[in-house]
Design a protein around this motif. Structure first.
Motif, PDB file in Angstrom:
ATOM      1  N   ALA A  98       5.025  14.574  46.417  1.00 21.85           N
ATOM      2  CA  ALA A  98       4.429  13.837  47.468  1.00 21.85           C
ATOM      3  C   ALA A  98       4.096  12.337  47.299  1.00 21.85           C
ATOM      4  O   ALA A  98       3.780  12.142  46.346  1.00 21.85           O
ATOM      5  CB  ALA A  98       3.176  14.504  48.112  1.00 21.85           C
ATOM      6  N   TYR A  99       4.568  11.941  48.516  1.00 24.45           N
ATOM      7  CA  TYR A  99       4.328  10.283  48.604  1.00 24.45           C
ATOM      8  C   TYR A  99       2.728  10.142  49.176  1.00 24.45           C
ATOM      9  O   TYR A  99       2.760  10.879  50.224  1.00 24.45           O
ATOM     10  CB  TYR A  99       5.451   9.500  49.388  1.00 24.45           C
ATOM     11  N   VAL A 100       1.940   9.347  48.667  1.00 26.17           N
ATOM     12  CA  VAL A 100       0.441   9.544  49.272  1.00 26.17           C
ATOM     13  C   VAL A 100      -0.124   8.058  49.717  1.00 26.17           C
ATOM     14  O   VAL A 100       0.031   7.120  48.839  1.00 26.17           O
ATOM     15  CB  VAL A 100      -0.366  10.015  48.102  1.00 26.17           C
ATOM     16  N   VAL A 101      -0.240   8.075  51.042  1.00 21.28           N
ATOM     17  CA  VAL A 101      -0.979   6.937  51.235  1.00 21.28           C
ATOM     18  C   VAL A 101      -2.551   7.212  51.000  1.00 21.28           C
ATOM     19  O   VAL A 101      -2.949   7.812  52.101  1.00 21.28           O
ATOM     20  CB  VAL A 101      -0.762   6.482  53.007  1.00 21.28           C
ATOM     21  N   GLY A 102      -3.099   6.980  50.151  1.00 22.25           N
ATOM     22  CA  GLY A 102      -4.500   6.997  49.675  1.00 22.25           C
ATOM     23  C   GLY A 102      -4.745   6.474  48.408  1.00 22.25           C
ATOM     24  O   GLY A 102      -4.138   5.831  47.771  1.00 22.25           O
ATOM     25  N   THR A 103      -6.092   6.917  48.165  1.00 23.51           N
ATOM     26  CA  THR A 103      -6.615   6.202  47.008  1.00 23.51           C
ATOM     27  C   THR A 103      -6.265   6.928  45.548  1.00 23.51           C
ATOM     28  O   THR A 103      -5.573   7.853  45.719  1.00 23.51           O
ATOM     29  CB  THR A 103      -8.242   6.411  47.003  1.00 23.51           C
ATOM     30  N   VAL A 104      -6.268   6.188  44.348  1.00 26.04           N
ATOM     31  CA  VAL A 104      -6.154   6.802  43.282  1.00 26.04           C
ATOM     32  C   VAL A 104      -6.828   7.916  42.896  1.00 26.04           C
ATOM     33  O   VAL A 104      -6.193   9.162  42.421  1.00 26.04           O
ATOM     34  CB  VAL A 104      -6.303   5.696  42.073  1.00 26.04           C
ATOM     35  N   SER A 105      -8.023   7.933  43.310  1.00 24.66           N
ATOM     36  CA  SER A 105      -8.669   9.185  43.392  1.00 24.66           C
ATOM     37  C   SER A 105      -8.069  10.520  44.171  1.00 24.66           C
ATOM     38  O   SER A 105      -8.144  11.801  43.533  1.00 24.66           O
ATOM     39  CB  SER A 105     -10.164   9.096  43.769  1.00 24.66           C
ATOM     40  N   LEU A 106      -7.453  10.175  45.358  1.00 21.96           N
ATOM     41  CA  LEU A 106      -6.887  11.189  45.998  1.00 21.96           C
ATOM     42  C   LEU A 106      -5.596  11.746  45.211  1.00 21.96           C
ATOM     43  O   LEU A 106      -5.436  12.851  45.176  1.00 21.96           O
ATOM     44  CB  LEU A 106      -6.566  10.762  47.458  1.00 21.96           C
ATOM     45  N   LYS A 107      -4.982  10.738  44.779  1.00 22.60           N
ATOM     46  CA  LYS A 107      -3.916  11.104  43.855  1.00 22.60           C
ATOM     47  C   LYS A 107      -4.049  12.148  42.637  1.00 22.60           C
ATOM     48  O   LYS A 107      -3.236  13.090  42.597  1.00 22.60           O
ATOM     49  CB  LYS A 107      -2.990   9.814  43.590  1.00 22.60           C
ATOM     50  N   LYS A 108      -5.045  11.427  42.173  1.00 24.51           N
ATOM     51  CA  LYS A 108      -5.623  12.362  40.751  1.00 24.51           C
ATOM     52  C   LYS A 108      -5.966  13.890  41.237  1.00 24.51           C
ATOM     53  O   LYS A 108      -5.998  14.733  40.508  1.00 24.51           O
ATOM     54  CB  LYS A 108      -6.530  11.977  40.287  1.00 24.51           C
ATOM     55  N   ASP A 134      -7.588   5.719  53.086  1.00 27.07           N
ATOM     56  CA  ASP A 134      -7.124   4.993  52.139  1.00 27.07           C
ATOM     57  C   ASP A 134      -7.820   3.608  52.007  1.00 27.07           C
ATOM     58  O   ASP A 134      -7.601   2.697  52.674  1.00 27.07           O
ATOM     59  CB  ASP A 134      -5.688   4.587  52.333  1.00 27.07           C
ATOM     60  N   THR A 135      -8.987   3.526  51.104  1.00 26.94           N
ATOM     61  CA  THR A 135      -9.476   2.157  51.003  1.00 26.94           C
ATOM     62  C   THR A 135      -8.911   1.252  50.041  1.00 26.94           C
ATOM     63  O   THR A 135      -9.635   0.056  49.779  1.00 26.94           O
ATOM     64  CB  THR A 135     -11.175   2.584  50.521  1.00 26.94           C
ATOM     65  N   GLU A 136      -7.802   1.674  49.644  1.00 31.82           N
ATOM     66  CA  GLU A 136      -6.897   0.934  48.901  1.00 31.82           C
ATOM     67  C   GLU A 136      -5.443   0.535  49.570  1.00 31.82           C
ATOM     68  O   GLU A 136      -4.697   0.346  48.983  1.00 31.82           O
ATOM     69  CB  GLU A 136      -6.750   1.483  47.494  1.00 31.82           C
ATOM     70  N   LEU A 137      -5.568   0.350  51.132  1.00 28.08           N
ATOM     71  CA  LEU A 137      -4.578   0.472  51.756  1.00 28.08           C
ATOM     72  C   LEU A 137      -3.562  -0.723  51.602  1.00 28.08           C
ATOM     73  O   LEU A 137      -4.215  -1.973  51.605  1.00 28.08           O
ATOM     74  CB  LEU A 137      -4.781   0.780  53.209  1.00 28.08           C
ATOM     75  N   THR A 138      -2.410  -0.619  51.537  1.00 27.16           N
ATOM     76  CA  THR A 138      -1.320  -1.995  51.303  1.00 27.16           C
ATOM     77  C   THR A 138      -0.365  -1.661  52.481  1.00 27.16           C
ATOM     78  O   THR A 138      -0.248  -0.683  52.883  1.00 27.16           O
ATOM     79  CB  THR A 138      -0.699  -2.215  50.211  1.00 27.16           C
ATOM     80  N   TYR A 139       0.202  -2.932  52.911  1.00 29.74           N
ATOM     81  CA  TYR A 139       1.058  -2.940  53.758  1.00 29.74           C
ATOM     82  C   TYR A 139       2.394  -2.155  53.412  1.00 29.74           C
ATOM     83  O   TYR A 139       3.297  -1.514  54.226  1.00 29.74           O
ATOM     84  CB  TYR A 139       1.537  -4.314  54.617  1.00 29.74           C
ATOM     85  N   LYS A 140       2.833  -2.365  52.074  1.00 28.94           N
ATOM     86  CA  LYS A 140       3.759  -1.389  51.679  1.00 28.94           C
ATOM     87  C   LYS A 140       3.771  -0.280  51.790  1.00 28.94           C
ATOM     88  O   LYS A 140       4.699   0.381  52.023  1.00 28.94           O
ATOM     89  CB  LYS A 140       4.110  -1.901  49.954  1.00 28.94           C
ATOM     90  N   LYS A 141       2.414   0.459  51.511  1.00 27.14           N
ATOM     91  CA  LYS A 141       2.295   1.678  51.724  1.00 27.14           C
ATOM     92  C   LYS A 141       2.746   2.251  53.362  1.00 27.14           C
ATOM     93  O   LYS A 141       3.397   3.223  53.521  1.00 27.14           O
ATOM     94  CB  LYS A 141       0.849   2.246  51.564  1.00 27.14           C
TER      95      LYS A 141
END
Length: 278
Positions: A98-108, A134-141
């Motif tokens: 999966a590609y995740v638009v989310g935080t590192v914590s969600l990915k883990k 996603d509190t770590e959201l970037t435009y690339k995501k």
């Protein structure tokens, strides 16, 4: 009405408790939260802390609750991120990437359920797009998400909440707001897993082996907590300690089974219910 209320509460086998705005706000634990949990433990009632907030892992929430004086087992807590992983593992016939638009914590959290995380959509095959708070959201995501949606990759989201409440009456954009942005750009809507979706209710009902009619949802939001409970034949209990004001109930078509000012008031009623039953 009071006798009827007590009858309904006595039949509840599983209490689902929202967290932000219901049990605490920010780092401030609401009065009565600790006592409520202890009362359920004493009376051997099942309970589950349920949060739509997928920005943190279950371990992080357990630590937060422990610091507040609420010690619970891992099986007493479920995040929308975990529910998303459980749902995907239930429908997939192979290992998921999966590609995740989310935080590192969600990915883990997703990885702990055996889901592989794609970081480069140009080099890695992607089975699902998962969007979270996603509190770590970037435009690339966002660009990557739009490209995956355009290619027809299934679009899932952990929760539809538009905002996340902060202490002091402040709010920040939540997963639902991110999804609206993506929907406006792609004309595609996600499949939401968290409240008020029936998907997360099915996950919980199977996980805890409890009929939906024997479950009570306690929360502070009409359009997630109460809607989910009402749509699935559960007991819906609204607290006015978070997002919803009493005036909102009067204007809404969503009517809770019961309304309380706070978790402490539910505790006081439930204490009387269990004493009477004993």
């Amino acid at each position: 009405m009071k006798d009827n209320k007590f009858e309904v509460l006595l039949k509840v086998e599983l209490f689902i408790l929202d967290m932000d705005g219901t049990i605490y706000l920010g780092d401030r634990l609401f009065e009565g939260s600790r006592e409520f949990v202890e009362l359920l433990k004493e009376n051997r009632k099942e309970f589950l802390f349920l949060t739509n907030n997928s920005s943190k892992s279950s371990d992080e929430y357990l630590k937060k609750l422990s610091k507040m004086g609420i010690d619970i087992a891992k099986e007493n807590l479920l995040t929308s991120g975990q529910a998303t992983a459980i749902y995907l593992n239930g429908i997939a016939k192979k290992t998921i990437r999966a590609y995740v638009v989310g935080t590192v914590s969600l990915k883990k959290e997703l990885e702990s359920f055996g889901i592989n995380i794609a970081e480069d959509i140009e080099k890695e095959e992607v089975d699902y797009l998962i969007v979270g708070f996603d509190t770590e959201l970037t435009y690339k995501k966002l660009l990557d998400a739009c490209e995956l949606i355009r290619k027809g990759i299934p679009f899932l989201a952990t929760n539809p909440d538009l905002v996340c409440p902060l202490d002091g009456g402040k709010y920040i954009p939540d997963c639902g707001s991110i999804c609206i942005m993506l929907e406006n750009a792609t004309k595609k809507k996600p499949l939401f897993i968290g409240k008020p979706s029936s998907i997360i209710v099915d996950v919980i009902s199977k996980l805890k082996n409890v009929e939906k009619s024997r479950i009570a949802m306690i929360g502070d939001r009409l359009y997630t907590d109460i809607k989910m409970a009402n749509d699935n034949g559960m007991v819906s209990i609204l607290v006015l300690s978070g997002e919803t004001a009493f005036e909102d109930i009067e204007k809404s078509r969503l009517k809770p089974t019961f309304v309380y000012n706070s978790i402490r008031d539910i505790y006081e009623d439930l204490k009387t219910v269990y004493r009477g039953a004993g």
